[in-house]
Design a protein around this motif. Structure first.
Motif: not given
Length: 328
Positions: A94-97, A109-115, A50-54, A78-87
């Motif tokens: 599929x790669x950016x948020x 906490x921010x969770x990033x999960x790949x396939x 995961x890349x943070x703020x480029x 760098x690949x398809x993921x799902x992002x999740x956090x409380x708000x």
């Protein structure tokens, strides 16, 4: 049996002269994952990044980032993921948020999960702004004064824009696979809520170093962080320079202590615990920093012997250019 050279006062290690450079280190190569697994070391990588703020890229199952209140944080995988956090999360693809940090300091906490099920747990610290410091004190905790002019004009030496708010319950919080937030707290008295800065690139460097030393054969699950963040007031009190990387959250004084005796392990395997073990670690790191894949981790490297208060250790930081001291 291990021999320990003792100081004349106390039980600290001491030597009177700087040792020669270690000459028996094997040629250094990038870590071999198979070798690390055989040795029982788990680097904590998840197979995607995961890349943070480029700016910062991490592929660890646990990592941390520091953000200001209300800041928009870009996240890119760098690949398809799902992002999740409380708000505050906006998924763009599929790669950016983008995550909108709340306006108040805290920990999220921010969770990033790949396939494939790999999971990165990103601990996002919304900082207490430095603008709240009054007379060198932040919410009752002494900070002191940062130099108004950055060292040689380098942005890395600008005063921190904010500070991680650290109540007691966050001391044991992992901020990377092998390091916790509490390991980097300043040693000064204060509390119960304390404040700190820990730069993301320092965490990346320490994790890479840990993986490398295990691949080399120095088996350990973590470095002892003898000193991490220091407030300017504490740093001045121990007689250190005002531009120390410690006050910017970008340095760590470390040693390997797998047997838990509070002293650097016998890294050169000569049966004696002394400064030459710090020299072996110094030389190992110094040679790694000549590799092309380590250019992002250039920084300060210092070797220190023992005093009546501590044993030998090595200083590492992430200032962005190589600086060396403490070796003959």
């Amino acid at each position: 049996m291990k021999m320990i050279k003792l100081a004349s006062v106390g039980l600290a290690l001491t030597v009177s002269t700087l040792p020669a450079r270690a000459t028996d280190l094997t040629d250094i190569a990038p870590p071999d994952p198979a070798a690390s697994e055989t040795a029982g070391f788990d680097a904590g990588r998840v197979g995607f990044s995961i890349r943070i703020n480029d700016e910062i890229e991490a592929d660890y199952r646990t990592f941390a980032t520091l953000v200001m209140p209300g800041e928009r944080v870009s996240l890119s995988s760098n690949e398809a993921v799902a992002f999740s956090t409380e708000n505050g999360l906006e998924t763009l693809s599929t790669t950016d948020a983008v995550w909108q940090a709340p306006d108040t300091p805290g920990y999220h906490v921010i969770e990033i999960r790949n396939r494939a099920g790999g999971l990165i747990r990103l601990n996002a610290f919304v900082l207490r702004p430095a603008t709240e410091i009054e007379a060198g004190v932040l919410q009752g905790y002494a900070i002191g004064q940062y130099p108004q002019e950055p060292y040689r004009g380098h942005d890395a030496y600008l005063p921190p824009a904010g500070f991680i708010e650290v109540p007691p319950e966050l001391h044991d919080l992992p901020i990377s696979p092998h390091f916790t937030l509490g390991q980097f707290l300043c040693k000064q008295e204060g509390g119960p809520v304390r404040y700190a800065v820990v730069r993301e690139r320092l965490l990346l460097k320490l994790e890479r170093l840990l993986e490398e030393v295990n691949a080399h054969g120095w088996r350990t699950d973590g470095f002892v962080v003898m000193s991490g963040y220091r407030t300017p007031v504490y740093n001045a009190g121990i007689g250190n320079g005002r531009y120390s990387r410690h006050v910017y959250g970008g340095a760590a004084d470390i040693y390997i202590d797998e047997d838990g005796d509070g002293i650097m392990d016998d890294l050169n395997r000569d049966g004696v615990l002394d400064r030459q073990d710090a020299a072996a670690l110094y030389d190992f790191i110094d040679r790694m920093l000549t590799r092309p894949d380590w250019t992002d981790f250039h920084g300060g490297l210092g070797e220190y012997g023992s005093t009546s208060a501590h044993g030998p250790f090595v200083h590492v930081d992430e200032r962005g250019w190589n600086a060396r001291w403490g070796r003959s």
